[in-house]
Enzyme design. Structure first.
Site, PDB file in Angstrom:
ATOM      1  N   ASP A 364     -14.160  30.484 -46.882  1.00  0.00           N
ATOM      2  CA  ASP A 364     -13.731  31.758 -47.442  1.00  0.00           C
ATOM      3  C   ASP A 364     -12.341  32.086 -46.951  1.00  0.00           C
ATOM      4  O   ASP A 364     -11.888  31.586 -45.917  1.00  0.00           O
ATOM      5  CB  ASP A 364     -14.691  32.877 -47.008  1.00  0.00           C
ATOM      6  N   TYR A 434     -19.678  25.649 -36.945  1.00  0.00           N
ATOM      7  CA  TYR A 434     -19.072  26.966 -37.082  1.00  0.00           C
ATOM      8  C   TYR A 434     -19.130  27.717 -35.751  1.00  0.00           C
ATOM      9  O   TYR A 434     -19.976  27.433 -34.907  1.00  0.00           O
ATOM     10  CB  TYR A 434     -19.825  27.799 -38.117  1.00  0.00           C
ATOM     11  N   TYR A 507     -24.634  28.802 -46.475  1.00  0.00           N
ATOM     12  CA  TYR A 507     -23.792  29.995 -46.386  1.00  0.00           C
ATOM     13  C   TYR A 507     -24.072  30.664 -45.051  1.00  0.00           C
ATOM     14  O   TYR A 507     -25.175  31.190 -44.823  1.00  0.00           O
ATOM     15  CB  TYR A 507     -24.102  30.948 -47.541  1.00  0.00           C
TER      16      TYR A 507
END
Lengths: 546, 192
Positions: A364, A434, A507
């Site tokens: 994103d 992440y 996600y």
């Protein structure tokens, strides 16, 4: 060179010469692949006069005159012009088969009796002009030749005639002309390759990324091919196209339509459909001798470099730069994009027309790409120069020292198209790591950390997040969180740093806040309190790349 | 937010420092996802029935989450939902989902179409769409866990997701209240 012709059967040779088949097509029809082909006179009347003494000696004046008379008669009756006279006046200048394509001096209506030196031909100079104008630097090249479908029809017509006339003598036997003669394109390449190699100081290579295209067109094409419309069966396809267009467009555009067809499917279509007509019936459809030509083919050229690929990994330190330009209602979101920052620089280096940016997944706009970076591939269209590895490394360095630039590049290098698959696979299958700053509605405890880090290969069900549901279909996708680990953030009680490794396509933001319970389990449900994601960074895309 | 520039220090070290936010920059409480990603709208006394209050949370991509406002008569003053039934109208709303990217088989519901029936021990109430649009999803969780409406009506207890056309949304928006207007209208305190 003339020796080659002297060894051919004299009667068909004389026949072909008198009908205006150029020397190069004659050799093609005798299936002669001779490297000396370049240096022979192409014009049939010139050659006929040179060979006449030999022909007289071999077959006798009487028989030769007989052939000459017969040919003259056919051509005169055809043209309705009773001015027989010398053969040179009735013999066509433009080859009736290749339409002048192999007579390199015929281009631009420049005619020279001596066309044995192909290097000086207008075709060579025209192609060279195009290449110089475009400014490509190259050390190899490939020729892409496009010829009118009409040449196949005329080849077929000639073959039918030769077959009917000489097959009893054991010559020109067989129904499929394509298997018996040297293809026109092959002969043309033969004529052009050596002179071009010498002139350009480059080698011919069918796999070269530098392509030189020659498009041959003939004005007679649409008129002479119209007989295909009338054919049934396998030919109906072209017929339908032609007719449906005839019904609602003006005459002027019909020609244009047919010309367009000529370059694409119709070429192979014509080639496929010709054998369906029996040899002895072919003259019912297409006249023999073929219609007279007023002009040779015209030629246009184009050159371009096939797509080149440059791979590397990028890092993005900003939460205000998207991967690709992001436009909403003509309004730009974010100040720039990774694609543009890298692409524009590389474009200049290659002096290319354009580029496409491909990456192994995307993050994103508000997510940074850190760690080892994300693999990407630039597809470069029509490069004029191919830079060296050290030049690529220089560009990489110059990108990385720009002050205040939020995008960095690692390992910029040339790549092959096969890297595409590696990257697609990486996008779909490789693990991603992440780091998320997570907030809880109560103070973070050691028990929370233990709970999360104890979960290995956690299966979650993820309904298409609301934020992408407008463009993706509603599905519940199973995903795996391979592992999680937590770190305290000094000076904060309700925030912590969550490291996690997940299957491609997970996600993460939704895994933290739950997306209205549509991703389950999620951090909220696992820790039984409210959870929000403050910021997210990608810290690793685990794949080998170039 | 862009406080941490890539330094020339060793990569490992700089990565570490990049990941840890400075504590003084962290808000006491971050804006919840349901607040920062959506604009909040409310329909009061839907179909003229007193205290039939619903919310419409609209995402930036145009999708609308439909659900029960905290002041809905089944939630206020006492949350008393014991069941939810999507078998309303000719076809169960659960079956009515649009499928695929192109939302094939999409049913366009009117703003007064019924989405579901919410039951208490002695009554039932009809929940309406409030906007005209394609029904993308109903929250099937509510069938097995109707109590989600009692305690998490504005998140996990949502009722449906709708996709209105932009022009239909512009029309619908005029009839809806903003959060501020809603709070004022119902005389609530600000954290409602």
């Amino acid at each position: 060179m003339q020796n080659v012709f002297e060894s051919l059967p004299p009667a068909p040779l004389a026949d072909l010469l008198l009908r205006g088949v150029c020397s190069r097509c004659i050799l093609r029809f005798f299936n002669v692949r001779d490297t000396g082909l370049r240096h022979c006179i192409s014009n049939s009347s010139e050659l006929f006069f040179q060979l006449r003494p030999v022909l007289v000696r071999v077959m006798g004046e009487e028989r030769l005159n007989g052939i000459q008379e017969k040919v003259n008669l056919e051509q005169v009756s055809k043209a309705c012009k009773p001015d027989g006279g010398l053969p040179s006046q009735t013999m066509p200048r433009i080859c009736i088969v290749c339409l002048g394509i192999l007579q390199l001096y015929l281009q631009d209506n420049v005619h020279s009796a001596d066309d044995t030196d192909t290097r000086k031909s207008p075709v060579i100079s025209e192609v060279t002009k195009t290449v110089q104008k475009e400014g490509h630097k190259f050390d190899s090249f490939c020729l892409e030749i496009s010829i009118p479908a009409l040449t196949f029809v005329r080849e077929h017509a000639l073959w039918c005639y030769l077959n009917s006339r000489y097959s009893s003598e054991g010559l020109f036997k067989g129904a499929d002309v394509n298997e018996r003669i040297v293809p026109l394109k092959e002969s043309l390449k033969h004529l052009l390759v050596r002179p071009l190699e010498q002139l350009w100081n480059a080698s011919f290579d069918p796999n070269s990324t530098f392509r030189v295209a020659l498009f041959y067109k003939h004005t007679n094409s649409s008129a002479e091919l119209s007989f295909l419309d009338g054919l049934q069966g396998s030919c109906s396809k072209l017929g339908c196209q032609g007719k449906s267009k005839c019904n609602n467009v003006s005459k002027a555009t019909i020609g244009a339509t047919r010309e367009n067809l000529e370059y694409g499917e119709s070429l192979s279509f014509v080639q496929r459909s010709l054998p369906s007509i029996p040899l002895h019936k072919f003259s019912d459809h297409f006249p023999w001798p073929p219609p007279k030509l007023d002009a040779p083919c015209t030629m246009t050229t184009r050159c371009f470099c096939r797509a080149l690929y440059v791979g590397g990994r990028y890092l993005k330190f900003s939460r205000n730069i998207s991967q690709s330009p992001w436009m909403i209602d003509d309004e730009r979101k974010g100040k720039s994009s990774v694609q543009e920052i890298i692409g524009e620089k590389v474009l200049l280096l290659f002096k290319a027309d354009g580029y496409k940016f491909h990456a192994a997944g995307r993050e994103d706009i508000d997510v940074r790409m850190l760690g080892n970076g994300r693999p990407f591939l630039l597809e470069i269209t029509n490069a004029r120069v191919i830079p060296t590895q050290s030049e690529l490394t220089q560009v990489e360095a110059s990108l990385n020292i720009i002050k205040g630039e939020w995008v960095k590049v690692k390992g910029l290098r040339h790549a092959g198209i096969e890297v595409f698959d590696v990257m697609r696979e990486g996008e779909a299958e490789k693990q991603k790591e992440y780091a998320a700053v997570v907030w809880l509605s109560r103070p973070v405890s050691d028990a929370d950390f233990e709970k999360l880090s104890s979960l290995k290969e956690l299966k979650i069900e993820q309904k298409t997040p609301v934020r992408v549901l407008h463009r993706r279909s509603l599905l519940t996708r199973p995903r795996i969180i391979h592992w999680m680990s937590c770190e305290k953030i000094p000076g904060s009680t309700q925030y912590f740093l969550l490291f996690l490794c997940s299957q491609a396509g997970t996600y993460i933001k939704e895994f933290v806040h739950g997306d209205l319970g549509r991703t389950y389990p999620n951090i909220r449900s696992l820790l039984d309190c409210e959870a929000e994601i403050w910021q997210l960074d990608v810290v690793g895309v685990n794949m080998e790349f170039v | 937010m862009e406080n941490l520039e890539g330094t020339n220090a060793s990569e490992e070290e700089s990565l570490e420092s990049l990941l840890y936010p400075a504590p003084h920059e962290l808000p006491l409480r971050p804006l919840p996802a349901i607040k920062c990603n959506y604009t909040h709208h409310f329909a009061l006394n839907v179909m003229g029935k007193d205290r039939h209050d619903q919310y419409v949370y609209r995402h930036a991509n145009g999708l609308c989450i439909i659900g029960l406002a905290p002041t809905h008569v089944v939630l206020h003053p006492t949350p008393s939902v014991i069941g939810v039934d999507f078998n309303v109208g000719k076809q169960s709303r659960v079956e009515m989902k649009a499928c695929g990217k192109r939302k094939r088989n999409a049913h366009i519901l009117e703003s007064n179409s019924v989405l579901c029936k919410v039951m208490t021990s002695d009554q039932f109430f009809l929940i309406r769409c409030c906007v005209k649009g394609v029904l993308l999803e109903v929250n099937e969780q509510l069938v097995t866990s109707p109590f989600l409406l009692n305690n998490q009506a504005s998140t996990e207890g949502y009722v449906a997701i709708m996709m209105p056309k932009p022009e239909d949304w512009s029309k619908a928006e005029k009839a809806l209240l903003t959060r501020e207007q809603y709070i004022a209208e119902r005389g609530l305190s600000l954290h409602a």
